[in-house]
Design a protein around this motif. Structure first.
Motif, PDB file in Angstrom:
ATOM      1  N   ALA A 166     -19.550 -35.968  -5.938  1.00 25.64           N
ATOM      2  CA  ALA A 166     -19.915 -35.506  -4.605  1.00 25.64           C
ATOM      3  C   ALA A 166     -21.337 -35.988  -4.344  1.00 25.64           C
ATOM      4  O   ALA A 166     -22.188 -35.949  -5.238  1.00 25.64           O
ATOM      5  CB  ALA A 166     -19.847 -33.990  -4.509  1.00 25.64           C
ATOM      6  N   VAL A 167     -21.580 -36.457  -3.135  1.00 28.39           N
ATOM      7  CA  VAL A 167     -22.918 -36.880  -2.731  1.00 28.39           C
ATOM      8  C   VAL A 167     -23.349 -36.008  -1.563  1.00 28.39           C
ATOM      9  O   VAL A 167     -22.685 -35.984  -0.521  1.00 28.39           O
ATOM     10  CB  VAL A 167     -22.949 -38.370  -2.327  1.00 28.39           C
ATOM     11  CG1 VAL A 167     -24.355 -38.759  -1.869  1.00 28.39           C
ATOM     12  CG2 VAL A 167     -22.490 -39.255  -3.479  1.00 28.39           C
ATOM     13  N   LEU A 168     -24.436 -35.274  -1.755  1.00 24.21           N
ATOM     14  CA  LEU A 168     -25.015 -34.470  -0.680  1.00 24.21           C
ATOM     15  C   LEU A 168     -26.176 -35.271  -0.104  1.00 24.21           C
ATOM     16  O   LEU A 168     -27.138 -35.580  -0.819  1.00 24.21           O
ATOM     17  CB  LEU A 168     -25.501 -33.124  -1.209  1.00 24.21           C
ATOM     18  CG  LEU A 168     -26.204 -32.201  -0.206  1.00 24.21           C
ATOM     19  CD1 LEU A 168     -25.276 -31.847   0.947  1.00 24.21           C
ATOM     20  CD2 LEU A 168     -26.699 -30.941  -0.898  1.00 24.21           C
ATOM     21  N   ALA A 169     -26.075 -35.644   1.179  1.00 28.41           N
ATOM     22  CA  ALA A 169     -27.055 -36.557   1.748  1.00 28.41           C
ATOM     23  C   ALA A 169     -27.422 -36.164   3.174  1.00 28.41           C
ATOM     24  O   ALA A 169     -26.636 -35.524   3.879  1.00 28.41           O
ATOM     25  CB  ALA A 169     -26.491 -37.982   1.731  1.00 28.41           C
ATOM     26  N   ASP A 170     -28.623 -36.568   3.576  1.00 26.42           N
ATOM     27  CA  ASP A 170     -29.023 -36.436   4.978  1.00 26.42           C
ATOM     28  C   ASP A 170     -29.299 -37.829   5.540  1.00 26.42           C
ATOM     29  O   ASP A 170     -28.990 -38.845   4.892  1.00 26.42           O
ATOM     30  CB  ASP A 170     -30.230 -35.502   5.124  1.00 26.42           C
ATOM     31  CG  ASP A 170     -31.480 -35.992   4.387  1.00 26.42           C
ATOM     32  OD1 ASP A 170     -31.547 -37.201   4.054  1.00 26.42           O
ATOM     33  OD2 ASP A 170     -32.388 -35.177   4.146  1.00 26.42           O
ATOM     34  N   GLU A 171     -29.894 -37.896   6.748  1.00 26.20           N
ATOM     35  CA  GLU A 171     -30.053 -39.196   7.414  1.00 26.20           C
ATOM     36  C   GLU A 171     -31.030 -40.119   6.712  1.00 26.20           C
ATOM     37  O   GLU A 171     -31.070 -41.320   6.989  1.00 26.20           O
ATOM     38  CB  GLU A 171     -30.486 -38.984   8.873  1.00 26.20           C
ATOM     39  CG  GLU A 171     -31.938 -38.550   9.064  1.00 26.20           C
ATOM     40  CD  GLU A 171     -32.140 -37.057   8.882  1.00 26.20           C
ATOM     41  OE1 GLU A 171     -33.258 -36.585   9.124  1.00 26.20           O
ATOM     42  OE2 GLU A 171     -31.163 -36.365   8.513  1.00 26.20           O
ATOM     43  N   THR A 172     -31.807 -39.609   5.740  1.00 24.92           N
ATOM     44  CA  THR A 172     -32.768 -40.450   5.015  1.00 24.92           C
ATOM     45  C   THR A 172     -32.108 -41.247   3.899  1.00 24.92           C
ATOM     46  O   THR A 172     -32.748 -42.118   3.295  1.00 24.92           O
ATOM     47  CB  THR A 172     -33.891 -39.595   4.413  1.00 24.92           C
ATOM     48  OG1 THR A 172     -33.351 -38.737   3.392  1.00 24.92           O
ATOM     49  CG2 THR A 172     -34.573 -38.755   5.483  1.00 24.92           C
ATOM     50  N   SER A 200     -25.264 -35.753   8.820  1.00 27.99           N
ATOM     51  CA  SER A 200     -25.628 -36.883   9.672  1.00 27.99           C
ATOM     52  C   SER A 200     -24.406 -37.737   9.999  1.00 27.99           C
ATOM     53  O   SER A 200     -23.855 -38.422   9.118  1.00 27.99           O
ATOM     54  CB  SER A 200     -26.688 -37.751   8.982  1.00 27.99           C
ATOM     55  OG  SER A 200     -26.893 -38.953   9.679  1.00 27.99           O
ATOM     56  N   GLU A 201     -23.989 -37.732  11.274  1.00 27.84           N
ATOM     57  CA  GLU A 201     -22.882 -38.598  11.686  1.00 27.84           C
ATOM     58  C   GLU A 201     -23.266 -40.062  11.563  1.00 27.84           C
ATOM     59  O   GLU A 201     -22.429 -40.916  11.227  1.00 27.84           O
ATOM     60  CB  GLU A 201     -22.477 -38.285  13.130  1.00 27.84           C
ATOM     61  CG  GLU A 201     -21.842 -36.911  13.307  1.00 27.84           C
ATOM     62  CD  GLU A 201     -21.287 -36.726  14.711  1.00 27.84           C
ATOM     63  OE1 GLU A 201     -20.546 -37.626  15.172  1.00 27.84           O
ATOM     64  OE2 GLU A 201     -21.603 -35.696  15.340  1.00 27.84           O
ATOM     65  N   ASP A 202     -24.516 -40.376  11.832  1.00 29.75           N
ATOM     66  CA  ASP A 202     -24.976 -41.753  11.706  1.00 29.75           C
ATOM     67  C   ASP A 202     -24.836 -42.243  10.277  1.00 29.75           C
ATOM     68  O   ASP A 202     -24.396 -43.371  10.031  1.00 29.75           O
ATOM     69  CB  ASP A 202     -26.434 -41.866  12.152  1.00 29.75           C
ATOM     70  CG  ASP A 202     -26.978 -43.276  11.967  1.00 29.75           C
ATOM     71  OD1 ASP A 202     -26.474 -44.204  12.630  1.00 29.75           O
ATOM     72  OD2 ASP A 202     -27.898 -43.451  11.145  1.00 29.75           O
ATOM     73  N   LEU A 203     -25.176 -41.392   9.299  1.00 35.66           N
ATOM     74  CA  LEU A 203     -25.024 -41.792   7.893  1.00 35.66           C
ATOM     75  C   LEU A 203     -23.554 -42.023   7.555  1.00 35.66           C
ATOM     76  O   LEU A 203     -23.221 -42.970   6.831  1.00 35.66           O
ATOM     77  CB  LEU A 203     -25.613 -40.735   6.961  1.00 35.66           C
ATOM     78  CG  LEU A 203     -25.475 -41.060   5.473  1.00 35.66           C
ATOM     79  CD1 LEU A 203     -26.306 -42.279   5.093  1.00 35.66           C
ATOM     80  CD2 LEU A 203     -25.849 -39.856   4.600  1.00 35.66           C
ATOM     81  N   VAL A 204     -22.675 -41.186   8.066  1.00 30.46           N
ATOM     82  CA  VAL A 204     -21.243 -41.373   7.813  1.00 30.46           C
ATOM     83  C   VAL A 204     -20.818 -42.763   8.262  1.00 30.46           C
ATOM     84  O   VAL A 204     -20.147 -43.497   7.517  1.00 30.46           O
ATOM     85  CB  VAL A 204     -20.409 -40.297   8.541  1.00 30.46           C
ATOM     86  CG1 VAL A 204     -18.915 -40.622   8.425  1.00 30.46           C
ATOM     87  CG2 VAL A 204     -20.699 -38.912   7.969  1.00 30.46           C
ATOM     88  N   ASP A 239     -23.080 -28.707   9.474  1.00 31.30           N
ATOM     89  CA  ASP A 239     -24.099 -28.477  10.496  1.00 31.30           C
ATOM     90  C   ASP A 239     -25.509 -28.739   9.993  1.00 31.30           C
ATOM     91  O   ASP A 239     -26.368 -29.233  10.721  1.00 31.30           O
ATOM     92  CB  ASP A 239     -24.015 -27.033  11.011  1.00 31.30           C
ATOM     93  CG  ASP A 239     -22.740 -26.763  11.793  1.00 31.30           C
ATOM     94  OD1 ASP A 239     -22.203 -27.727  12.380  1.00 31.30           O
ATOM     95  OD2 ASP A 239     -22.291 -25.609  11.819  1.00 31.30           O
ATOM     96  N   ASP A 240     -25.759 -28.376   8.724  1.00 31.77           N
ATOM     97  CA  ASP A 240     -27.101 -28.549   8.172  1.00 31.77           C
ATOM     98  C   ASP A 240     -27.012 -28.552   6.642  1.00 31.77           C
ATOM     99  O   ASP A 240     -25.930 -28.369   6.071  1.00 31.77           O
ATOM    100  CB  ASP A 240     -28.042 -27.444   8.659  1.00 31.77           C
ATOM    101  CG  ASP A 240     -27.466 -26.052   8.453  1.00 31.77           C
ATOM    102  OD1 ASP A 240     -26.801 -25.828   7.413  1.00 31.77           O
ATOM    103  OD2 ASP A 240     -27.664 -25.187   9.321  1.00 31.77           O
ATOM    104  N   LEU A 241     -28.154 -28.738   5.980  1.00 35.53           N
ATOM    105  CA  LEU A 241     -28.150 -28.832   4.523  1.00 35.53           C
ATOM    106  C   LEU A 241     -27.763 -27.515   3.866  1.00 35.53           C
ATOM    107  O   LEU A 241     -27.184 -27.512   2.774  1.00 35.53           O
ATOM    108  CB  LEU A 241     -29.520 -29.293   4.017  1.00 35.53           C
ATOM    109  CG  LEU A 241     -29.767 -30.804   4.062  1.00 35.53           C
ATOM    110  CD1 LEU A 241     -31.155 -31.135   3.535  1.00 35.53           C
ATOM    111  CD2 LEU A 241     -28.713 -31.545   3.248  1.00 35.53           C
ATOM    112  N   ASP A 242     -28.087 -26.390   4.480  1.00 40.39           N
ATOM    113  CA  ASP A 242     -27.660 -25.110   3.925  1.00 40.39           C
ATOM    114  C   ASP A 242     -26.138 -25.064   3.809  1.00 40.39           C
ATOM    115  O   ASP A 242     -25.591 -24.628   2.783  1.00 40.39           O
ATOM    116  CB  ASP A 242     -28.145 -23.956   4.803  1.00 40.39           C
ATOM    117  CG  ASP A 242     -29.650 -23.740   4.692  1.00 40.39           C
ATOM    118  OD1 ASP A 242     -30.242 -24.217   3.710  1.00 40.39           O
ATOM    119  OD2 ASP A 242     -30.227 -23.104   5.600  1.00 40.39           O
TER     120      ASP A 242
END
Length: 371
Positions: A166-172, A200-204, A239-242
């Protein structure tokens, strides 16, 4: 280097005996004793795993296990000197680690051999295989099933299922790195799970594009594509990292990568994972081979209650109770009271028998009266 780093990490996991003085004259010691003989299974189906030799053997050796036996399937492609033997790379790893008892056996039958042993057969040129007390190491569904059936006759580390990341990621996050890591686990097995969790939809979009670009160039592209398109793989948009942390905690992946701002702080909030890989420069492959950590990890959500293979896997804690007469006398009344409350009078009599079948005076109370 892989062996050296694994030794450094696992040597630090050794446990020392601890003695606690409960009362004057009464101690309880927890003594750590290694199992006597261990069978280490090294798979050899779709890939060759010398790294699994290292990950199984090193913690067993560092725990002080006296007798180690490795079993791995014979390889069809072996010819000449190695015909009918495990892969030469497996044998080389065993040699480097000083393991001199290696058998060419795979699948459920290998686990049965380890658990029950085999008698010597001079006509077939087979030496006796002594049974082991613990079996460790990953394998296919037949290996896992055999371990489940034989649990109790022998100890087992876990019932390993298909690998998962599993990869937990944000837009960075770097989309190329994420894609490469998802693919790296997918090449293990068509049933491997590769899951991206992000807000992040952009990251997807960027990761999907990177995956599509990379898959055709991978050696095992068919296997990879089957795994990535299977129901066990996919993208979870949160929705968010939480919410992302809640998802990965529920999934409890064998391998969890964190690709976010302040990855270390996010990783510290995760409770359930076999191993956590922090930041862009800590890919799962690092842990697979040379980080020093162990790659034999819980799968299928069992990371919620289980740990990966370690020195602890090969140790047993034995409590040693040592009370003298006065120390026993000081608690005799309490022991008898508990025995009576459980309607087990024989337990109480086992205490009072040491004092002429009566309750002794409490030495501490006597000393108080003297004062």
């Amino acid at each position: 280097m892989s062996i050296e780093r694994a030794r450094v990490v696992h040597r630090a996991q050794r446990r020392e005996d601890v003695t606690v003085q409960v009362v004057p004259g009464g101690t309880v010691t927890e003594r750590w004793v290694p199992v006597q003989r261990v069978g280490l299974y090294v798979p050899g189906g779709l890939a060759v795993y010398p790294s699994s030799v290292v990950m199984n053997v090193v913690p067993a050796q560092e725990a002080g296990v006296e007798s180690l036996v490795v079993t791995s399937p014979p390889q069809r492609e072996n010819h000449g000197l190695f015909a009918g033997y495990p892969h030469p790379t497996i044998l080389a790893a065993c040699q480097l680690l000083g393991v001199d008892e290696v058998y060419a056996a795979g699948g459920a039958q290998a686990i049965a051999m380890l658990a029950y042993g085999l008698p010597a057969d001079a006509d077939l040129g087979i030496d006796e295989v002594r049974p082991v007390t613990l079996v460790t190491g990953p394998g296919n569904v037949y290996v896992a099933s055999a371990k489940r059936l034989l649990k109790g006759l022998v100890g087992i580390d876990a019932e390993a299922g298909p690998t998962e990341i599993a990869v937990l990621a944000d837009e960075t996050a770097d989309a190329d790195c994420v894609a490469a890591d998802l693919i790296s686990q997918a090449e293990h097995d068509p049933l491997a799970g590769s899951v991206l969790v992000t807000d992040s939809e952009d990251l997807v979009d960027r990761v999907v594009a990177a995956v599509e670009r990379r898959v055709p160039d991978t050696k095992h592209s068919g296997r990879v594509r089957t795994a990535l398109t299977g129901k066990q793989s996919g993208v979870v948009l949160v929705d968010d990292l939480d919410a992302g942390i809640a998802v990965v905690d529920e999934y409890a992946a064998e391998h969890l990568e964190i690709h976010t701002r302040d990855s270390a702080a996010v990783a510290a909030r995760v409770r359930n994972a076999g191993a956590i890989f922090v930041g862009q420069y800590s890919p799962v492959s690092l842990g697979d081979y040379i980080a020093g950590s162990n790659h034999v990890l819980p799968t299928g959500g069992t990371a919620k209650h289980a740990s990966g293979l370690s020195v602890q896997s090969f140790l047993r804690g034995i409590h040693v109770i040592d009370y003298d007469r006065d120390a026993l006398a000081g608690v005799a009344r309490h022991a008898v009271a508990l025995a009576q409350s459980e309607d087990l009078p024989g337990h109480g009599q086992a205490v009072t028998a040491r004092f002429g079948d009566g309750l002794p005076d409490d030495p501490a109370a006597t000393r108080t009266e003297d004062r």
